[in-house]
Write a protein that holds these residues in place. Structure first.
Motif, PDB file in Angstrom:
ATOM      1  N   ILE A  70      -5.950  -1.947  10.883  1.00 10.95           N
ATOM      2  CA  ILE A  70      -4.574  -2.433  10.990  1.00 10.95           C
ATOM      3  C   ILE A  70      -4.202  -3.043   9.643  1.00 10.95           C
ATOM      4  N   TRP A  71      -3.152  -2.511   9.034  1.00  7.27           N
ATOM      5  CA  TRP A  71      -2.706  -2.998   7.729  1.00  7.27           C
ATOM      6  C   TRP A  71      -1.600  -4.021   7.934  1.00  7.27           C
ATOM      7  N   VAL A  72      -1.904  -5.271   7.611  1.00 10.52           N
ATOM      8  CA  VAL A  72      -0.951  -6.369   7.783  1.00 10.52           C
ATOM      9  C   VAL A  72      -0.344  -6.692   6.417  1.00 10.52           C
ATOM     10  N   VAL A  73       0.979  -6.595   6.325  1.00  9.25           N
ATOM     11  CA  VAL A  73       1.637  -6.786   5.030  1.00  9.25           C
ATOM     12  C   VAL A  73       2.845  -7.714   5.166  1.00  9.25           C
ATOM     13  N   ARG A  74       3.167  -8.353   4.050  1.00  9.35           N
ATOM     14  CA  ARG A  74       4.408  -9.125   3.929  1.00  9.35           C
ATOM     15  C   ARG A  74       5.505  -8.202   3.418  1.00  9.35           C
ATOM     16  N   GLU A  75       6.708  -8.423   3.930  1.00  6.49           N
ATOM     17  CA  GLU A  75       7.869  -7.664   3.450  1.00  6.49           C
ATOM     18  C   GLU A  75       9.115  -8.442   3.847  1.00  6.49           C
TER      19      GLU A  75
END
Length: 201
Positions: A60-65
């Motif tokens: 699972i790729w958790v990113v800020r945006e």
């Protein structure tokens, strides 16, 4: 051999890996939100992700945006977005994963706007929908996004939460180690990458 492969897949079928904030804005020197020391963990994160994929562990790729004007960012950071040119904004290269990491077909990319990957996201629902009870966590940075995600996972009763210590980083080693100790004190498993790899063999 096929039976061994099936047994290994079953062993890890209830585990997912969260890769947190391995984005150019946080990793590359000179960026406004650069985390000192983060560049050094990139090879370890690449290896951890590759190992997870080999074992059938969902990544699972958790990113800020963020909105370019910071309308969805924490109050203390809103001054960085006053000109509509804030960091980790939608459409900027700062949101991209650092070189060497990429989302493969079938993997899940989750956008968050706060430190914890669980805060006002549907991560818990996604994980439960695929039968996940255990988490392995890598990324940046230890006292903020890693720690808050871990503490929320503890509150949500995930059975085992593992942090790979040399695939996570903070501004300094002292900060990193202090936060690892705090997480261990609430039952989190903290292991180095090679020890985690050896557990899978």
């Amino acid at each position: 051999m096929a039976a061994v492969a099936v047994a290994k897949a079953r062993k890890w079928s209830e585990t997912a890996m969260l890769v947190i904030d391995m984005q150019k804005e946080f990793i590359l020197p000179g960026r406004r939100l650069h985390v000192p020391g983060s560049s050094s963990i990139v090879p370890s994160v690449i290896t951890a992700v590759s190992t997870a994929r080999d074992r059938g562990i969902p990544v699972i790729w958790v990113v800020r945006e963020h909105d370019p004007y910071g309308r969805d960012v924490e109050f203390f950071r809103r001054h960085l977005y006053e000109d509509g040119n804030g960091p980790i904004r939608k459409g900027s290269d700062g949101v991209d994963l650092v070189d060497g990491l990429s989302v493969e077909d079938g993997e899940y990319r989750l956008v968050k706007t706060r430190f914890s990957a669980f805060f006002e996201t549907h991560l818990n629902t996604v994980l439960h929908s695929i039968g996940i009870k255990n988490l392995v966590i890598v990324g940046v940075q230890t006292p903020n996004c890693i720690r808050q995600t871990v503490f929320d996972a503890v509150s949500l009763d995930y059975q085992q939460i593992t942090v790979i210590t040399d695939a996570t980083a903070a501004a300094t080693l002292e900060i990193h180690n202090a936060n690892i100790l705090d997480m261990k004190n609430v039952g989190v498993v903290a292991v180095e990458l090679q020890d985690w790899i050896d557990l899978q063999n």
